[in-house]
Design an enzyme around this catalytic site. Structure first.
Site, mmCIF file in Angstrom:
data_model
loop_
_atom_site.group_PDB
_atom_site.id
_atom_site.type_symbol
_atom_site.label_atom_id
_atom_site.label_comp_id
_atom_site.label_asym_id
_atom_site.label_seq_id
_atom_site.Cartn_x
_atom_site.Cartn_y
_atom_site.Cartn_z
ATOM 1 N N LYS A 114 11.908 -6.011 0.880
ATOM 2 C CA LYS A 114 11.388 -6.189 -0.476
ATOM 3 C C LYS A 114 12.312 -7.070 -1.312
ATOM 4 O O LYS A 114 11.845 -7.924 -2.055
ATOM 5 C CB LYS A 114 11.181 -4.835 -1.161
ATOM 6 C CG LYS A 114 9.950 -4.128 -0.611
ATOM 7 C CD LYS A 114 9.546 -2.918 -1.430
ATOM 8 C CE LYS A 114 8.279 -2.306 -0.811
ATOM 9 N NZ LYS A 114 8.034 -0.942 -1.299
ATOM 10 N N LYS A 197 -1.788 -3.918 8.776
ATOM 11 C CA LYS A 197 -2.262 -2.560 8.459
ATOM 12 C C LYS A 197 -3.088 -2.586 7.178
ATOM 13 O O LYS A 197 -2.819 -3.355 6.265
ATOM 14 C CB LYS A 197 -1.087 -1.580 8.404
ATOM 15 C CG LYS A 197 -0.553 -1.259 7.039
ATOM 16 C CD LYS A 197 0.525 -0.192 7.070
ATOM 17 C CE LYS A 197 1.043 0.006 5.652
ATOM 18 N NZ LYS A 197 0.624 1.191 4.960
ATOM 19 N N LYS A 200 -3.375 -0.262 0.408
ATOM 20 C CA LYS A 200 -3.903 -0.320 -0.946
ATOM 21 C C LYS A 200 -3.249 -1.431 -1.741
ATOM 22 O O LYS A 200 -3.747 -1.816 -2.789
ATOM 23 C CB LYS A 200 -3.830 1.021 -1.680
ATOM 24 C CG LYS A 200 -2.536 1.784 -1.649
ATOM 25 C CD LYS A 200 -2.677 3.097 -2.427
ATOM 26 C CE LYS A 200 -1.887 4.232 -1.799
ATOM 27 N NZ LYS A 200 -0.418 3.987 -1.739
HETATM 28 P P1 ADP Z 1 -0.458 1.804 1.264
HETATM 29 O O1 ADP Z 1 -0.016 0.682 2.145
HETATM 30 O O2 ADP Z 1 -1.925 2.000 1.287
HETATM 31 O O3 ADP Z 1 0.102 1.681 -0.139
HETATM 32 P P2 ADP Z 1 1.555 3.789 1.793
HETATM 33 O O4 ADP Z 1 2.492 2.891 2.480
HETATM 34 O O5 ADP Z 1 1.826 4.188 0.382
HETATM 35 O O6 ADP Z 1 0.093 3.147 1.873
HETATM 36 O O7 ADP Z 1 1.372 5.081 2.693
HETATM 37 C C1 ADP Z 1 0.835 6.292 2.229
HETATM 38 C C2 ADP Z 1 0.502 7.142 3.440
HETATM 39 O O8 ADP Z 1 -0.652 6.618 4.099
HETATM 40 C C3 ADP Z 1 1.577 7.186 4.507
HETATM 41 O O9 ADP Z 1 1.559 8.490 5.080
HETATM 42 C C4 ADP Z 1 1.144 6.161 5.527
HETATM 43 O O10 ADP Z 1 1.622 6.419 6.809
HETATM 44 C C5 ADP Z 1 -0.364 6.282 5.444
HETATM 45 N N1 ADP Z 1 -0.989 4.981 5.709
HETATM 46 C C6 ADP Z 1 -1.001 3.920 4.872
HETATM 47 N N2 ADP Z 1 -1.695 2.901 5.383
HETATM 48 C C7 ADP Z 1 -2.125 3.319 6.597
HETATM 49 C C8 ADP Z 1 -2.883 2.701 7.634
HETATM 50 N N3 ADP Z 1 -3.340 1.461 7.515
HETATM 51 N N4 ADP Z 1 -3.148 3.427 8.748
HETATM 52 C C9 ADP Z 1 -2.702 4.690 8.857
HETATM 53 N N5 ADP Z 1 -1.975 5.320 7.924
HETATM 54 C C10 ADP Z 1 -1.685 4.649 6.794
HETATM 55 NA NA NA Z 2 2.187 0.782 -0.837
#
Ligand code: ADP
Ligand code: NA
Length: 330
Positions: A114, A197, A200
């Site tokens: 980051k 992946k 959000k």
């Molecule tokens: P995002 O990328 O959506 O902001 P985070 O990194 O905040 O998500 O992760 C929040 C939770 O959701 C964690 O437990 C993470 O492992 C799970 N998670 C996020 N994106 C995925 C994905 N594409 N597939 C599976 N699990 C995910």
């Molecule tokens: Na995130």
């Protein structure tokens, strides 16, 4: 009988969660509620490391909590609370920061990525000490297991190191937690870019399925998902990432095995397969969305539920914190 403790949380970083959060986190959390005494947090203090409009942050926090409940996290069975409602998180984070090496923190790859991306002048100190706050989150509850994606594994390792260091120096204040790394079959990729992946915080949301979207919009996104030119519904992450991702989502939402889905669609085209998946997605998320919207229609009641769960969390957290204060001489 006392059950082992589990801790997990998510940042309120968007108005809606996405299907990866649901499959990779919420579905697993839901299923662990019986075997574990679970603490599920909406980590709004962590979210402050990104720029946020105050009113929007408060609303995202509420919406994230509503989606936890809508997905089956039961606030009467598990402790579902907002991180900032429990003061002990910030206080323990300070104490842990005093036993964390600067170099040790500086080796966290998420921070390195980051700060390299945004430059150190655009990177706040909160982002640097984020893993220390995360350690406090986990250690306050005498947590036994932490279900996480592998991007968080290094942070849980640091949490373990800090717990062991503190215990060695001051006596056994903390349970040393074990990370439980998410299975590959629980990892969901972007529908338009199936090697990245689903997130959000993706730049474009064309390939992101939102829990709170109108189901018709999600159905359309499924129909437009990137596939390949082979035309057979077959799991192969390497050469067929798009179709494999759709199969993973299908299997996770129906509880079916991938080979059984491949069999069902053998000799049929991607159009049929996508129609089938769109139906699965609509059936799963239609009710989740409605439950979440119902909860959000009565914010007073939702806030009461969160406040009483925060009280429950604070009882456990404050006991740990006061023991820690005693041990360090405060
Ligand atoms: P995002 O990328 O959506 O902001 P985070 O990194 O905040 O998500 O992760 C929040 C939770 O959701 C964690 O437990 C993470 O492992 C799970 N998670 C996020 N994106 C995925 C994905 N594409 N597939 C599976 N699990 C995910
Ligand atoms: Na995130």
């Amino acid at each position: 009988m006392t059950r082992p403790r589990l801790y997990s949380g998510m940042q309120p970083s968007a108005d809606s969660l996405q299907v990866g959060n649901y499959i990779g986190a919420l579905l697993q959390w839901r299923d662990l509620q019986d075997a574990y005494e679970a603490f599920f947090s909406v980590v709004d203090l962590h979210a402050l490391t990104q720029p946020n409009d105050p009113a929007e942050l408060r609303e995202k926090t509420r919406r994230t909590a509503a989606q936890y409940i809508a997905a089956g996290i039961e606030p009467s069975r598990s402790t579902l609370y907002v991180q900032s409602h429990v003061r002990a998180h910030a206080e323990l984070a300070w104490i842990l920061s005093t036993i964390t090496g600067f170099g040790e923190a500086n080796r966290m790859t998420q921070f390195k990525d980051k700060s390299a991306r945004y430059g150190t002048d655009q990177t706040n100190v909160g982002l640097f000490t984020y893993p220390v706050l995360m350690a406090a989150d986990i250690l306050l509850y005498q947590t036994d297991i932490v279900p996480v994606g592998d991007d968080q594994k290094q942070h849980v390792e640091l949490t373990r190191d800090l717990a062991e260091r503190f215990n060695a120096r001051y006596g056994a204040a903390f349970t040393v937690p074990i990370p439980v790394i998410q299975k590959e079959t629980a990892r969901i990729y972007d529908l338009q870019n199936p090697t990245a992946k689903m997130s959000k915080s993706a730049e474009s949301d064309a390939g992101v399925l939102w829990l709170l979207d109108d189901p018709a919009v999600s159905a359309k996104k499924v129909m437009r998902a990137v596939t390949d030119s082979e035309g057979t519904v077959r799991y192969d992450r390497e050469s067929k990432p798009g179709v494999s991702n759709l199969l993973t989502i299908y299997a996770a939402l129906t509880g079916r095995q991938i080979p059984s889905i491949e069999d069902e669609y053998a000799g049929r085209g991607y159009g049929d397969f996508k129609k089938g998946l769109a139906e699965v997605v609509v059936n799963e998320f239609g009710p989740v969305r409605e439950r979440a919207l119902d909860l959000l229609a009565d914010p007073g009641e939702l806030d009461r539920v969160l406040a009483s769960n925060a009280d429950r969390a604070a009882e456990v957290a404050d006991a740990t914190l006061s023991d820690v204060y005693d041990r360090v001489g405060l």
